[in-house]
Write a protein that holds these residues in place. Structure first.
Motif, PDB file in Angstrom:
ATOM      1  N   ALA A  46       0.827  -1.203   0.000  1.00 33.53           N
ATOM      2  CA  ALA A  46       0.000   0.000   0.000  1.00 33.53           C
ATOM      3  C   ALA A  46       0.863   1.255   0.000  1.00 33.53           C
ATOM      4  O   ALA A  46       0.559   2.245  -0.706  1.00 33.53           O
ATOM      5  CB  ALA A  46      -0.924  -0.019   1.218  1.00 33.53           C
ATOM      6  N   SER A  47       1.947   1.249   0.768  1.00 35.80           N
ATOM      7  CA  SER A  47       2.843   2.414   0.792  1.00 35.80           C
ATOM      8  C   SER A  47       3.485   2.647  -0.570  1.00 35.80           C
ATOM      9  O   SER A  47       3.575   3.796  -1.052  1.00 35.80           O
ATOM     10  CB  SER A  47       3.922   2.216   1.856  1.00 35.80           C
ATOM     11  N   ASP A  48       3.921   1.568  -1.214  1.00 37.16           N
ATOM     12  CA  ASP A  48       4.532   1.708  -2.544  1.00 37.16           C
ATOM     13  C   ASP A  48       3.516   2.198  -3.569  1.00 37.16           C
ATOM     14  O   ASP A  48       3.839   3.032  -4.444  1.00 37.16           O
ATOM     15  CB  ASP A  48       5.109   0.365  -2.998  1.00 37.16           C
ATOM     16  N   ALA A  49       2.280   1.699  -3.493  1.00 28.15           N
ATOM     17  CA  ALA A  49       1.265   2.108  -4.460  1.00 28.15           C
ATOM     18  C   ALA A  49       0.887   3.571  -4.283  1.00 28.15           C
ATOM     19  O   ALA A  49       0.672   4.300  -5.272  1.00 28.15           O
ATOM     20  CB  ALA A  49       0.033   1.222  -4.313  1.00 28.15           C
ATOM     21  N   ILE A  50       0.796   4.001  -3.037  1.00 27.85           N
ATOM     22  CA  ILE A  50       0.476   5.409  -2.778  1.00 27.85           C
ATOM     23  C   ILE A  50       1.594   6.321  -3.287  1.00 27.85           C
ATOM     24  O   ILE A  50       1.345   7.398  -3.852  1.00 27.85           O
ATOM     25  CB  ILE A  50       0.228   5.624  -1.277  1.00 27.85           C
ATOM     26  N   ALA A  51       2.835   5.883  -3.118  1.00 26.09           N
ATOM     27  CA  ALA A  51       3.984   6.659  -3.587  1.00 26.09           C
ATOM     28  C   ALA A  51       4.210   6.519  -5.090  1.00 26.09           C
ATOM     29  O   ALA A  51       5.133   7.151  -5.641  1.00 26.09           O
ATOM     30  CB  ALA A  51       5.239   6.234  -2.839  1.00 26.09           C
ATOM     31  N   ARG A  52       3.400   5.714  -5.762  1.00 23.70           N
ATOM     32  CA  ARG A  52       3.493   5.484  -7.205  1.00 23.70           C
ATOM     33  C   ARG A  52       4.868   4.949  -7.604  1.00 23.70           C
ATOM     34  O   ARG A  52       5.456   5.359  -8.625  1.00 23.70           O
ATOM     35  CB  ARG A  52       3.190   6.774  -7.986  1.00 23.70           C
ATOM     36  N   VAL A  53       5.345   4.017  -6.804  1.00 22.34           N
ATOM     37  CA  VAL A  53       6.582   3.317  -7.136  1.00 22.34           C
ATOM     38  C   VAL A  53       6.237   1.847  -7.354  1.00 22.34           C
ATOM     39  O   VAL A  53       5.175   1.373  -6.925  1.00 22.34           O
ATOM     40  CB  VAL A  53       7.638   3.468  -6.011  1.00 22.34           C
TER      41      VAL A  53
END
Length: 225
Positions: A114-121
């Motif tokens: 979820a953190s990676d998806a929010i950061a668009r990485v």
């Protein structure tokens, strides 16, 4: 300690509800992880992994622990026992493994995705989130089938307990028969004493008066005199 009827039914209802909920939640997590991993869209991936985070943060831990605890309560509070039957024992360990994996593996992976998806990485835990729900779903399906069929019979401990119970029952029946025999003999003795008293203390029903009359060759006096 055996549960009474009402608490046992309440625990059974809770266990069935949370177990089915855990199964459905695992299926939903698998569907979301597939959508996030295969969509190719950053927006879809973000929505999928954020939805998974909501489920793992708010639902999966209460459901997992309630399933485990209610299952243990039903096992210890009914005739099935926790380690008497193989299907109960195997189901307990599988549920414990799934709960532990949920706490220490699935939730951290979902939070990271979820953190990676929010950061668009790029999401590094994407493949892990395909594997974990698949394994957990397989475990819950297996546990559901086992709960319905109840296969494999008794464990070694269950066989020992059954043999001890059978031996104890046989000893109790033997003691009951021995006690019944002593009671019958006492009752027979009291009956013989009563009969002897009614015939003047001479066994065989011949009164003392009749014996004396025969000895002196005099007709016996009627017993009613």
């Amino acid at each position: 300690m055996q549960l009474t009827r009402r608490p046992r039914r309440a625990a059974l209802v809770v266990h069935v509800v949370v177990s089915v909920g855990w199964l459905g939640l695992s299926l939903g997590l698998l569907a979301l992880s597939i959508a996030g991993y295969t969509s190719g869209s950053a927006a879809v991936a973000e929505a999928s992994y954020r939805s998974m985070k909501v489920f793992t943060d708010w639902l999966i831990l209460p459901i997992a622990f309630t399933t485990l605890l209610s299952g243990v309560l039903l096992s210890l509070g009914t005739v099935w026992g926790l380690a008497r039957h193989r299907w109960v024992w195997i189901k307990f360990w599988l549920t414990l493994i799934a709960t532990t994996a949920t706490v220490f593996s699935l939730r951290p992976a979902v939070n990271s995705a979820a953190s990676d998806a929010i950061a668009r990485v790029p999401v590094e835990a994407g493949q892990d989130l395909l594997f974990a729900p698949s394994v957990s779903l397989s475990i819950y399906l297996f546990c559901t089938v086992v709960s319905v069929l109840k296969p494999w019979g008794l464990t070694r401990r269950g066989r020992r307990l059954r043999e001890a119970r059978v031996a104890g029952g046989a000893a109790d029946r033997k003691a009951d028969r021995a006690a019944g025999g002593r009671t019958d003999r006492k009752a027979t003795g009291r009956t013989d004493q009563k009969a002897a008293g009614q015939t003047g203390g001479v066994p065989g029903g011949v009164s003392a008066r009749t014996k004396i009359a025969k000895a002196v060759d005099v007709p016996p006096v009627a017993e009613t005199v």
